[in-house]
Design a protein around this motif. Structure first.
Motif, PDB file in Angstrom:
ATOM      1  N   ALA A 177      11.484  -1.029  18.440  1.00  0.00           N
ATOM      2  CA  ALA A 177      10.438  -1.933  18.940  1.00  0.00           C
ATOM      3  C   ALA A 177       9.042  -1.553  18.466  1.00  0.00           C
ATOM      4  N   ALA A 178       8.919  -0.486  17.700  1.00  0.00           N
ATOM      5  CA  ALA A 178       7.593  -0.052  17.243  1.00  0.00           C
ATOM      6  C   ALA A 178       6.952  -1.110  16.351  1.00  0.00           C
ATOM      7  N   LEU A 179       5.700  -1.453  16.652  1.00  0.00           N
ATOM      8  CA  LEU A 179       4.976  -2.473  15.894  1.00  0.00           C
ATOM      9  C   LEU A 179       4.016  -1.815  14.902  1.00  0.00           C
ATOM     10  N   PRO A 180       4.173  -2.060  13.597  1.00  0.00           N
ATOM     11  CA  PRO A 180       3.355  -1.403  12.579  1.00  0.00           C
ATOM     12  C   PRO A 180       1.873  -1.744  12.694  1.00  0.00           C
ATOM     13  N   LEU A 181       1.034  -0.719  12.516  1.00  0.00           N
ATOM     14  CA  LEU A 181      -0.415  -0.896  12.490  1.00  0.00           C
ATOM     15  C   LEU A 181      -1.012  -0.524  11.132  1.00  0.00           C
ATOM     16  N   ARG A 182      -0.475   0.530  10.523  1.00  0.00           N
ATOM     17  CA  ARG A 182      -1.081   1.035   9.282  1.00  0.00           C
ATOM     18  C   ARG A 182      -0.062   1.841   8.494  1.00  0.00           C
ATOM     19  N   LEU A 183      -0.068   1.678   7.189  1.00  0.00           N
ATOM     20  CA  LEU A 183       0.734   2.514   6.293  1.00  0.00           C
ATOM     21  C   LEU A 183      -0.203   3.094   5.257  1.00  0.00           C
ATOM     22  N   GLY A 184      -0.266   4.414   5.192  1.00  0.00           N
ATOM     23  CA  GLY A 184      -1.196   5.070   4.273  1.00  0.00           C
ATOM     24  C   GLY A 184      -0.512   6.086   3.386  1.00  0.00           C
ATOM     25  N   LEU A 185      -1.022   6.219   2.169  1.00  0.00           N
ATOM     26  CA  LEU A 185      -0.532   7.211   1.208  1.00  0.00           C
ATOM     27  C   LEU A 185      -1.755   7.911   0.632  1.00  0.00           C
ATOM     28  N   ARG A 186      -1.871   9.205   0.908  1.00  0.00           N
ATOM     29  CA  ARG A 186      -3.102   9.934   0.595  1.00  0.00           C
ATOM     30  C   ARG A 186      -2.826  11.090  -0.375  1.00  0.00           C
ATOM     31  N   TYR A 187      -3.678  11.181  -1.400  1.00  0.00           N
ATOM     32  CA  TYR A 187      -3.558  12.232  -2.418  1.00  0.00           C
ATOM     33  C   TYR A 187      -4.838  13.064  -2.450  1.00  0.00           C
ATOM     34  N   LYS A 188      -4.671  14.387  -2.371  1.00  0.00           N
ATOM     35  CA  LYS A 188      -5.805  15.294  -2.485  1.00  0.00           C
ATOM     36  C   LYS A 188      -5.610  16.143  -3.738  1.00  0.00           C
ATOM     37  N   ASP A 189      -6.438  15.878  -4.751  1.00  0.00           N
ATOM     38  CA  ASP A 189      -6.410  16.641  -5.997  1.00  0.00           C
ATOM     39  C   ASP A 189      -7.560  17.639  -5.989  1.00  0.00           C
ATOM     40  N   VAL A 190      -7.245  18.888  -6.282  1.00  0.00           N
ATOM     41  CA  VAL A 190      -8.264  19.940  -6.348  1.00  0.00           C
ATOM     42  C   VAL A 190      -8.305  20.474  -7.781  1.00  0.00           C
ATOM     43  N   ILE A 191      -9.452  20.268  -8.438  1.00  0.00           N
ATOM     44  CA  ILE A 191      -9.623  20.710  -9.822  1.00  0.00           C
ATOM     45  C   ILE A 191     -10.270  22.087  -9.826  1.00  0.00           C
ATOM     46  N   LYS A 201      -2.574   0.111   3.876  1.00  0.00           N
ATOM     47  CA  LYS A 201      -2.450  -1.292   4.261  1.00  0.00           C
ATOM     48  C   LYS A 201      -2.504  -1.363   5.786  1.00  0.00           C
ATOM     49  N   GLU A 202      -3.309  -2.262   6.288  1.00  0.00           N
ATOM     50  CA  GLU A 202      -3.396  -2.509   7.721  1.00  0.00           C
ATOM     51  C   GLU A 202      -3.129  -3.968   8.063  1.00  0.00           C
ATOM     52  N   GLU A 203      -3.572  -4.858   7.210  1.00  0.00           N
ATOM     53  CA  GLU A 203      -3.445  -6.287   7.482  1.00  0.00           C
ATOM     54  C   GLU A 203      -2.117  -6.821   6.953  1.00  0.00           C
ATOM     55  N   ASN A 204      -1.626  -7.833   7.644  1.00  0.00           N
ATOM     56  CA  ASN A 204      -0.435  -8.572   7.207  1.00  0.00           C
ATOM     57  C   ASN A 204       0.805  -7.696   7.072  1.00  0.00           C
ATOM     58  N   LEU A 205       0.907  -6.668   7.904  1.00  0.00           N
ATOM     59  CA  LEU A 205       2.129  -5.869   7.926  1.00  0.00           C
ATOM     60  C   LEU A 205       3.183  -6.603   8.749  1.00  0.00           C
ATOM     61  N   ASP A 206       4.342  -6.795   8.179  1.00  0.00           N
ATOM     62  CA  ASP A 206       5.431  -7.457   8.875  1.00  0.00           C
ATOM     63  C   ASP A 206       5.894  -6.609  10.052  1.00  0.00           C
ATOM     64  N   VAL A 207       6.332  -7.258  11.126  1.00  0.00           N
ATOM     65  CA  VAL A 207       6.756  -6.514  12.323  1.00  0.00           C
ATOM     66  C   VAL A 207       7.948  -5.606  12.027  1.00  0.00           C
ATOM     67  N   ASP A 208       8.702  -5.932  10.985  1.00  0.00           N
ATOM     68  CA  ASP A 208       9.863  -5.111  10.618  1.00  0.00           C
ATOM     69  C   ASP A 208       9.585  -4.212   9.420  1.00  0.00           C
ATOM     70  N   ALA A 209       8.313  -4.051   9.071  1.00  0.00           N
ATOM     71  CA  ALA A 209       7.964  -3.327   7.847  1.00  0.00           C
ATOM     72  C   ALA A 209       8.475  -1.896   7.833  1.00  0.00           C
ATOM     73  N   PHE A 210       8.503  -1.239   9.000  1.00  0.00           N
ATOM     74  CA  PHE A 210       8.920   0.158   9.042  1.00  0.00           C
ATOM     75  C   PHE A 210      10.413   0.308   9.320  1.00  0.00           C
TER      76      PHE A 210
END
Length: 279
Positions: free
Chosen positions: A137-151, A232-241
């Motif tokens: 029953a969890a309703l999606p709010l946000r899906l994020g993918l984060r990259y931290k590059d250290v030079i 992504k935060e907008e237009n996430l389908d309720v079954d996205a996860f």
């Protein structure tokens, strides 16, 4: 000017693997509307499932949230006001490279030694499947993918090379040539602290892009951080996860930006020094 022409894009580039991989951390987080706190029975079930999946050690921490401002009557009563708290569970691989974090608001996978998308993607899909099978029953709010590059310049033989020869101007701020005066290039010592932050609307996702100069504990060495959070935060389908195929499609979309952005952020000199090989 039509809407399509106003949408920012990142120029595609050939995907590569770097022998000197600058990725310090990769995090994917699936956030949803808050569920009831996990019961002891649910936590034990998750421990068993994640142990079987290769994350045998578990730790727990409590995160405290904010409370609303008290009314004068409540303040005068001096009654104890409990702080909202969230129990966060961390499941770790034995080698310390992988960590799954979850609570009643999110599931996340962190990798501290990234080797490639083909290894990362199945792990986050599996983590989400384990959790959302138990919470359909969890309703999606946000899906994020984060990259931290250290030079770090020392390990790749570029100790004395200024940052503007390695990093593109849009991330450099005052470290760019001629930033404050014509013919002037600020040194590491002159720019004691620097942080740039931009929120960009891309074609199909949002990007929180940050860059900064990091200073070693001894105060002598500098490194450059490129921190890119695609989400992504907008237009996430309720079954996205819950639908693994739908989640995989969303993640592939976010991932498609990452390599292209890093290649746009660095110069040819740094690209070559990191020793790329095509995938």
């Amino acid at each position: 000017m039509d809407e399509q022409s106003q949408t920012m894009k990142i120029e595609p580039s050939q995907r590569v693997l770097y022998a000197h991989n600058p990725l310090a951390e990769v995090v994917c987080q699936a956030r949803f509307e808050k569920l009831p706190d996990l019961s002891e029975e649910e936590v034990e079930e998750l421990k068993a499932a994640f142990t079987a999946a290769g994350y045998p050690t578990c730790t727990e921490e409590i995160s405290f949230g904010y409370i609303r401002q008290l009314t004068p009557h409540e303040a005068a009563a001096k009654a104890p006001v409990p702080l909202p708290e969230t129990h966060i569970y961390r499941f770790n691989s034995l080698d310390g490279v992988w960590r799954i974090s979850l609570c009643s608001e999110f599931v996340a996978l962190t990798c501290y030694k990234y080797s490639g998308w083909s290894d990362y993607l199945p792990r986050i899909l599996n983590a989400c499947q384990i959790f959302f099978e138990r919470h359909p029953a969890a309703l999606p709010l946000r899906l994020g993918l984060r990259y931290k590059d250290v030079i770090e310049r020392g390990p790749i033989g570029l100790e004395d090379v200024p940052w503007h020869e390695l990093i593109q101007p849009f991330l450099l701020g005052p470290l760019s040539p001629n930033a404050l005066a014509v013919g002037q290039i600020a040194s590491d010592e002159e720019v004691e602290n620097f942080l740039s932050q931009s929120l960009l609307k891309l074609d199909g996702a949002m990007l929180l892009l940050q860059s900064s100069v990091l200073v070693s504990v001894n105060g002598q060495d500098r490194a450059f951080l490129i921190d890119a959070d695609f989400y992504k935060e907008e237009n996430l389908d309720v079954d996205a996860f819950k639908k693994i195929s739908a989640l995989e499609s969303l993640l592939e979309s976010l991932h498609s930006y990452a390599g292209a952005l890093f290649r746009r952020a660095i110069t040819e000199r740094l690209h070559n020094a990191l020793r790329p090989s095509t995938i």
